[in-house]
Motif scaffolding. Structure first.
Motif, PDB file in Angstrom:
ATOM      1  N   UNK A 135       0.853  -1.196   0.000  1.00 56.04           N
ATOM      2  CA  UNK A 135       0.000   0.000   0.000  1.00 56.04           C
ATOM      3  C   UNK A 135       0.888   1.245   0.000  1.00 56.04           C
ATOM      4  N   UNK A 136       1.663   1.386  -1.071  1.00 61.66           N
ATOM      5  CA  UNK A 136       2.569   2.543  -1.132  1.00 61.66           C
ATOM      6  C   UNK A 136       2.288   3.451  -2.313  1.00 61.66           C
ATOM      7  N   UNK A 137       1.488   2.994  -3.270  1.00 58.83           N
ATOM      8  CA  UNK A 137       1.035   3.906  -4.329  1.00 58.83           C
ATOM      9  C   UNK A 137      -0.336   3.456  -4.832  1.00 58.83           C
ATOM     10  N   UNK A 138      -1.075   4.409  -5.378  1.00 58.35           N
ATOM     11  CA  UNK A 138      -2.473   4.116  -5.723  1.00 58.35           C
ATOM     12  C   UNK A 138      -2.576   3.251  -6.971  1.00 58.35           C
ATOM     13  N   UNK A 139      -1.502   3.102  -7.730  1.00 56.83           N
ATOM     14  CA  UNK A 139      -1.548   2.242  -8.911  1.00 56.83           C
ATOM     15  C   UNK A 139      -1.622   0.769  -8.513  1.00 56.83           C
ATOM     16  N   UNK A 140      -0.880   0.385  -7.489  1.00 54.08           N
ATOM     17  CA  UNK A 140      -0.762  -1.032  -7.144  1.00 54.08           C
ATOM     18  C   UNK A 140      -1.434  -1.402  -5.830  1.00 54.08           C
ATOM     19  N   UNK A 141      -1.846  -0.427  -5.040  1.00 59.91           N
ATOM     20  CA  UNK A 141      -2.417  -0.747  -3.740  1.00 59.91           C
ATOM     21  C   UNK A 141      -3.734  -0.038  -3.509  1.00 59.91           C
ATOM     22  N   UNK A 142      -4.432  -0.397  -2.444  1.00 58.86           N
ATOM     23  CA  UNK A 142      -5.713   0.232  -2.140  1.00 58.86           C
ATOM     24  C   UNK A 142      -5.562   1.641  -1.565  1.00 58.86           C
ATOM     25  N   UNK A 143      -4.345   1.982  -1.161  1.00 54.52           N
ATOM     26  CA  UNK A 143      -4.081   3.282  -0.539  1.00 54.52           C
ATOM     27  C   UNK A 143      -2.576   3.493  -0.589  1.00 54.52           C
ATOM     28  N   UNK A 144      -2.153   4.623  -0.068  1.00 56.90           N
ATOM     29  CA  UNK A 144      -0.713   4.838   0.126  1.00 56.90           C
ATOM     30  C   UNK A 144      -0.385   4.831   1.616  1.00 56.90           C
ATOM     31  N   UNK A 145      -1.298   4.254   2.403  1.00 58.95           N
ATOM     32  CA  UNK A 145      -1.185   4.342   3.863  1.00 58.95           C
ATOM     33  C   UNK A 145       0.018   3.599   4.424  1.00 58.95           C
ATOM     34  N   UNK A 146       0.577   2.646   3.665  1.00 58.23           N
ATOM     35  CA  UNK A 146       1.662   1.841   4.206  1.00 58.23           C
ATOM     36  C   UNK A 146       3.029   2.500   4.113  1.00 58.23           C
ATOM     37  N   UNK A 147       3.138   3.504   3.252  1.00 60.10           N
ATOM     38  CA  UNK A 147       4.464   4.067   2.968  1.00 60.10           C
ATOM     39  C   UNK A 147       5.124   4.671   4.206  1.00 60.10           C
ATOM     40  N   UNK A 148       4.309   5.215   5.110  1.00 63.14           N
ATOM     41  CA  UNK A 148       4.898   5.895   6.266  1.00 63.14           C
ATOM     42  C   UNK A 148       5.605   4.935   7.237  1.00 63.14           C
ATOM     43  N   UNK A 149       5.340   3.627   7.156  1.00 62.65           N
ATOM     44  CA  UNK A 149       6.167   2.698   7.952  1.00 62.65           C
ATOM     45  C   UNK A 149       7.642   2.853   7.543  1.00 62.65           C
ATOM     46  N   UNK A 150       7.861   2.934   6.230  1.00 59.74           N
ATOM     47  CA  UNK A 150       9.226   2.954   5.713  1.00 59.74           C
ATOM     48  C   UNK A 150       9.840   4.347   5.854  1.00 59.74           C
ATOM     49  N   UNK A 151       9.001   5.388   5.689  1.00 62.40           N
ATOM     50  CA  UNK A 151       9.512   6.748   5.943  1.00 62.40           C
ATOM     51  C   UNK A 151       9.852   6.925   7.421  1.00 62.40           C
ATOM     52  N   UNK A 152       9.036   6.338   8.274  1.00 61.01           N
ATOM     53  CA  UNK A 152       9.258   6.502   9.720  1.00 61.01           C
ATOM     54  C   UNK A 152      10.609   5.944  10.135  1.00 61.01           C
ATOM     55  N   UNK A 153      10.977   4.783   9.585  1.00 67.00           N
ATOM     56  CA  UNK A 153      12.233   4.177  10.031  1.00 67.00           C
ATOM     57  C   UNK A 153      13.426   4.953   9.494  1.00 67.00           C
ATOM     58  N   UNK A 154      13.247   5.595   8.335  1.00 58.12           N
ATOM     59  CA  UNK A 154      14.329   6.467   7.849  1.00 58.12           C
ATOM     60  C   UNK A 154      14.528   7.611   8.836  1.00 58.12           C
ATOM     61  N   UNK A 155      13.425   8.221   9.294  1.00 58.75           N
ATOM     62  CA  UNK A 155      13.519   9.261  10.323  1.00 58.75           C
ATOM     63  C   UNK A 155      14.261   8.729  11.549  1.00 58.75           C
ATOM     64  N   UNK A 156      13.881   7.517  11.981  1.00 61.19           N
ATOM     65  CA  UNK A 156      14.471   6.955  13.197  1.00 61.19           C
ATOM     66  C   UNK A 156      15.967   6.716  13.013  1.00 61.19           C
ATOM     67  N   UNK A 157      16.344   6.225  11.833  1.00 56.56           N
ATOM     68  CA  UNK A 157      17.762   5.934  11.573  1.00 56.56           C
ATOM     69  C   UNK A 157      18.570   7.218  11.479  1.00 56.56           C
ATOM     70  N   UNK A 158      18.004   8.211  10.782  1.00 57.55           N
ATOM     71  CA  UNK A 158      18.747   9.455  10.575  1.00 57.55           C
ATOM     72  C   UNK A 158      18.670  10.375  11.785  1.00 57.55           C
ATOM     73  N   UNK A 159      17.886   9.964  12.783  1.00 57.14           N
ATOM     74  CA  UNK A 159      17.920  10.696  14.043  1.00 57.14           C
ATOM     75  C   UNK A 159      17.031  11.912  14.111  1.00 57.14           C
ATOM     76  N   UNK A 160      16.137  12.081  13.106  1.00 56.82           N
ATOM     77  CA  UNK A 160      15.282  13.261  13.145  1.00 56.82           C
ATOM     78  C   UNK A 160      14.066  13.059  14.036  1.00 56.82           C
ATOM     79  N   UNK A 161      13.877  11.811  14.470  1.00 52.39           N
ATOM     80  CA  UNK A 161      12.774  11.539  15.388  1.00 52.39           C
ATOM     81  C   UNK A 161      13.348  10.796  16.593  1.00 52.39           C
ATOM     82  N   UNK A 162      13.179  11.336  17.777  1.00 49.10           N
ATOM     83  CA  UNK A 162      13.698  10.621  18.946  1.00 49.10           C
ATOM     84  C   UNK A 162      12.794   9.452  19.318  1.00 49.10           C
ATOM     85  N   UNK A 163      13.289   8.251  19.071  1.00 47.52           N
ATOM     86  CA  UNK A 163      12.509   7.058  19.452  1.00 47.52           C
ATOM     87  C   UNK A 163      13.338   6.263  20.436  1.00 47.52           C
TER      88      UNK A 163
END
Lengths: 99, 235
Positions: free
Chosen positions: B207-235
């Protein structure tokens, strides 16, 4: 019998039945814990009356493992084989028997 | 490895076992989110220096013995367990969730759906917490739609484990509407105590783009971990 109990601790040797010679055989039985819903067992219960086979109130579906093991495999090792791989202690109980 | 492949600041490993199905989609989702996917193989005994790991869905080892049981005992999973103990973020999706439970990284287990049917549908979910490495971009309480496709999807755990998960805010996702599989407390995803390891039955990588999935709601799982790795989000 409690989960993981070892029974029949005295190993007995099977008669020579083939090229493998005499090999102690170990049986591990694994069943879902009582509190875990077993939909496969329920499906079996529901199928039996359709076959005209009555009187079965409950079925728990599990797994049966037969292990040919070396003579020096001790009870502790069998316990680990059962509890660390053959069964998942979160959802299953098991018994180990030497035949 | 070419220069542009190494240009991404965040490298995310995607593991392939014999029988894995969704590694290609998971790698695509990683790329879509802006990170570099790194293929990891079941026989690898190290993680090639990746910043995070996705254990994707499928039927590793044919679901022999129990779903995820054999994969959890392969060399690459020992490396994943070691990395997770050092705080490396790990996401287990569907069979990956089953593998992480079998490996002891997450508590509880996934068992046969209560209804016996393989469930394949676009599933409404509620994101219960954004205090994990994989959900930082969501609003707590957000409702999302992500595909669910599984037959061993019913989460179970003993009462003390459930109390700990609820009390520590580690229930990450819950099913909304009619339960697809009878999971206890409608749990569809959980996190480790440090919030770095997350397992879920639904498939955000589908669910990362509207062409292949029912929504784009899943993409933020992968964006979130980039934030966590790069340190822009304190987790």
């Amino acid at each position: 019998m409690a989960a993981g109990d070892l029974t029949g601790k005295r190993a007995t040797k099977r008669e020579n039945t083939g090229s493998l010679g005499t090999v102690p055989r170990v049986v591990v039985d694994v069943v879902p814990k009582p509190e875990i819903l077993d939909p496969q067992g329920q499906a079996i219960v529901r199928a039996l009356p359709r076959m005209g086979l009555r009187g079965v109130r409950d079925v728990r579906q599990g797994k049966h493992f037969e292990l040919d093991v070396d003579d020096d495999v001790d009870a502790e090792t069998l316990h680990r084989i059962a509890g660390e791989l053959l069964a998942n202690p979160v959802i299953e109980n098991w018994t180990v028997r030497r035949l | 490895m070419s220069a542009d492949q190494t240009s991404a600041a965040c490298r995310i490993g995607v593991i392939t076992f014999p029988g894995t199905l969704d590694d290609v989609d998971a790698a695509r989702a990683v790329r879509h989110a802006g990170a570099q996917p790194v293929s990891l193989w079941h026989a690898d005994d190290d993680l090639h220096g990746v910043d995070a790991v996705v254990v994707p869905g499928g039927f590793s080892y044919g679901d022999y013995l129990r779903a995820g049981a054999i994969a959890a005992r392969q060399p690459v999973l020992r490396a994943v367990v070691d990395a997770a103990r050092r705080g490396t973020p790990v996401l287990g999706i569907c069979n990956g969730f089953q593998i992480l439970c079998e490996a002891g990284l997450l508590p509880g287990a996934l068992v046969r759906n209560a209804g016996l049917h393989f469930v394949c549908r676009d599933q409404r979910l509620r994101v219960e917490t954004n205090a994990t490495a994989w959900t930082g971009r969501y609003a707590a309480g957000a409702e999302i739609v992500v595909p669910l496709k599984s037959i061993e999807g019913r989460y179970v755990a003993d009462s003390s484990t459930l109390a700990a998960l609820e009390g520590q805010g580690r229930v990450v996702l819950r099913y909304l509407g009619t339960s697809p599989n009878g999971a206890v407390r409608d749990i569809s995803g959980i996190a480790s105590a440090d919030g770095r390891v997350v397992g879920l039955m639904p498939h955000p990588e589908h669910a990362i783009d509207s062409l292949t999935g029912p929504s784009t709601d899943g993409l933020d799982f992968f964006r979130s971990v980039i934030d966590a790795v790069l340190g822009s989000v304190p987790v």
